[in-house]
Motif scaffolding. Sequence first.
Motif, mmCIF file in Angstrom:
data_model
loop_
_atom_site.group_PDB
_atom_site.id
_atom_site.type_symbol
_atom_site.label_atom_id
_atom_site.label_comp_id
_atom_site.label_asym_id
_atom_site.label_seq_id
_atom_site.Cartn_x
_atom_site.Cartn_y
_atom_site.Cartn_z
ATOM 1 N N ARG A 1 1.430 -1.624 0.000
ATOM 2 C CA ARG A 1 -0.221 -0.598 0.060
ATOM 3 C C ARG A 1 1.040 0.891 0.373
ATOM 4 N N LEU A 2 2.161 0.990 0.358
ATOM 5 C CA LEU A 2 2.844 2.585 0.813
ATOM 6 C C LEU A 2 4.151 2.683 -0.544
ATOM 7 N N GLY A 3 4.047 1.506 -1.104
ATOM 8 C CA GLY A 3 4.823 1.390 -2.640
ATOM 9 C C GLY A 3 6.159 1.400 -2.124
ATOM 10 N N LEU A 4 6.136 0.083 -1.078
ATOM 11 C CA LEU A 4 7.732 0.123 -0.534
ATOM 12 C C LEU A 4 7.741 -1.865 -1.252
ATOM 13 N N ARG A 5 9.878 -1.573 -1.230
ATOM 14 C CA ARG A 5 9.778 -3.208 -1.179
ATOM 15 C C ARG A 5 9.337 -3.706 -0.265
ATOM 16 N N SER A 6 8.443 -4.797 -1.009
ATOM 17 C CA SER A 6 7.952 -5.647 0.863
ATOM 18 C C SER A 6 8.348 -6.696 1.565
ATOM 19 N N ALA B 1 19.557 -7.533 -11.750
ATOM 20 C CA ALA B 1 20.138 -8.664 -11.047
ATOM 21 C C ALA B 1 19.423 -9.918 -11.768
ATOM 22 N N VAL B 2 20.063 -9.979 -12.947
ATOM 23 C CA VAL B 2 19.877 -11.826 -13.377
ATOM 24 C C VAL B 2 21.115 -12.671 -13.052
ATOM 25 N N ASP B 3 21.892 -12.379 -12.770
ATOM 26 C CA ASP B 3 23.744 -13.323 -12.189
ATOM 27 C C ASP B 3 23.990 -12.860 -10.651
ATOM 28 N N GLY B 4 24.231 -11.475 -10.448
ATOM 29 C CA GLY B 4 24.334 -10.984 -9.597
ATOM 30 C C GLY B 4 23.274 -11.189 -9.048
ATOM 31 N N PRO B 5 23.182 -11.454 -7.173
ATOM 32 C CA PRO B 5 22.193 -11.297 -6.420
ATOM 33 C C PRO B 5 22.288 -9.587 -6.146
ATOM 34 N N TYR B 6 21.299 -9.153 -5.612
ATOM 35 C CA TYR B 6 20.904 -8.187 -4.881
ATOM 36 C C TYR B 6 21.675 -8.457 -3.717
ATOM 37 N N GLU B 7 22.136 -6.702 -2.943
ATOM 38 C CA GLU B 7 22.874 -7.118 -1.926
ATOM 39 C C GLU B 7 21.982 -6.979 -0.793
ATOM 40 N N GLY B 8 22.734 -8.410 -0.086
ATOM 41 C CA GLY B 8 21.999 -9.314 0.892
ATOM 42 C C GLY B 8 21.357 -10.017 0.847
ATOM 43 N N GLY B 9 20.436 -10.280 -0.786
ATOM 44 C CA GLY B 9 20.013 -10.771 -0.478
ATOM 45 C C GLY B 9 20.034 -12.418 -2.142
ATOM 46 N N THR B 10 19.201 -12.691 -3.169
ATOM 47 C CA THR B 10 19.005 -13.774 -4.041
ATOM 48 C C THR B 10 19.536 -13.297 -5.166
ATOM 49 N N ALA C 1 15.198 -11.942 -20.714
ATOM 50 C CA ALA C 1 14.045 -10.873 -21.358
ATOM 51 C C ALA C 1 12.676 -11.098 -20.936
ATOM 52 N N ALA C 2 12.684 -12.246 -19.833
ATOM 53 C CA ALA C 2 11.743 -12.166 -19.890
ATOM 54 C C ALA C 2 11.331 -10.685 -18.506
ATOM 55 N N LEU C 3 12.921 -10.801 -17.904
ATOM 56 C CA LEU C 3 12.717 -9.719 -16.293
ATOM 57 C C LEU C 3 12.807 -7.961 -17.198
ATOM 58 N N SER C 4 13.757 -8.478 -18.077
ATOM 59 C CA SER C 4 13.110 -6.902 -18.591
ATOM 60 C C SER C 4 11.277 -6.270 -19.436
ATOM 61 N N LYS D 1 14.767 -4.044 0.902
ATOM 62 C CA LYS D 1 12.925 -4.278 1.778
ATOM 63 C C LYS D 1 13.349 -3.337 2.617
ATOM 64 N N GLY D 2 11.674 -2.997 1.947
ATOM 65 C CA GLY D 2 10.966 -2.029 3.128
ATOM 66 C C GLY D 2 11.277 -0.482 2.832
ATOM 67 N N ARG D 3 12.503 -0.518 1.171
ATOM 68 C CA ARG D 3 12.252 0.695 0.396
ATOM 69 C C ARG D 3 11.762 1.283 -0.539
ATOM 70 N N PRO D 4 11.636 2.817 -0.609
ATOM 71 C CA PRO D 4 10.804 2.323 -1.530
ATOM 72 C C PRO D 4 11.114 1.979 -2.877
ATOM 73 N N LEU D 5 9.772 1.813 -4.035
ATOM 74 C CA LEU D 5 9.791 0.526 -5.315
ATOM 75 C C LEU D 5 11.388 1.108 -6.057
ATOM 76 N N GLU D 6 11.136 2.087 -6.406
ATOM 77 C CA GLU D 6 11.850 3.445 -7.093
ATOM 78 C C GLU D 6 13.379 2.677 -6.776
ATOM 79 N N GLU D 7 13.392 3.114 -5.495
ATOM 80 C CA GLU D 7 15.106 2.694 -5.397
ATOM 81 C C GLU D 7 15.478 1.208 -6.086
ATOM 82 N N THR D 8 14.446 0.291 -5.653
ATOM 83 C CA THR D 8 15.820 -1.236 -6.187
ATOM 84 C C THR D 8 16.072 -1.400 -7.303
ATOM 85 N N PRO D 9 16.975 -1.739 -7.838
ATOM 86 C CA PRO D 9 17.997 -1.704 -9.187
ATOM 87 C C PRO D 9 17.104 -2.393 -10.049
#
Length: 197
Positions: free
Chosen positions: A19-24, A110-119, A168-171, A97-105
């Motif tokens: 609802r708040l537009g944050l990365r869940s 992140a196809v092969d390299g994980p998000y920092e602290g994630g997968t 391609a699917a991710l794009s 997670k918990g940050r605004p969506l637009e801040e997520t790369p």
Amino acid sequence: MAHAVTIATLGHLPSRDNRLGLRSRDQEVLPEALRRFRDGLGPALQILRSLAPVYRAVYCPTTLRHLTSARVVSDLFGIPAPVPDARINNVDYGIHKGRPLEETPRRSAAVDGPYEGGTSWTHVAGQWRSFFEDRLRRHDGQAVLLAGQSGACPVMMAHICDDVPLAAALSDPRLDIPLLDARGPAPSVSVWTYRWR
């Protein structure tokens, strides 16, 4: 080996972060969204229940909003209780997670390299393939429901079912299931169907 499983996918009800537009983060469904969804089905519920027996199994992620959404759908429609499986969880966005969506790369970054602290998305694709080979191959000639799905599901369906390269699917901006929510699109818009061959 060829498979013929019909897979319907269904969005989840919103959490506070949605609802708040944050990365869940791993949050529960908002109670008012759940109430509106139940109330909004009204006269359509009898029709939906008559169609529900086509689904031989219901699977869902293990995160709270997805599991609750899947249980609500199963209860309301009178279909099998959902079987949670961590292999079909979304990508772990780590520090985003918990940050605004637009801040997520972008997902394609992140196809092969994980998000920092994630997968990474490659890791998620491997998990989903494992789920398909282990669970879905048991349902040849049948229909199953992947309930409470969200961001990862349409990408993985395109990649695994339609042989779309992962990058391609991710794009592809079209690959996003809407929230299953009375404030958003009608529930029918949130149901996508695939075939796994």
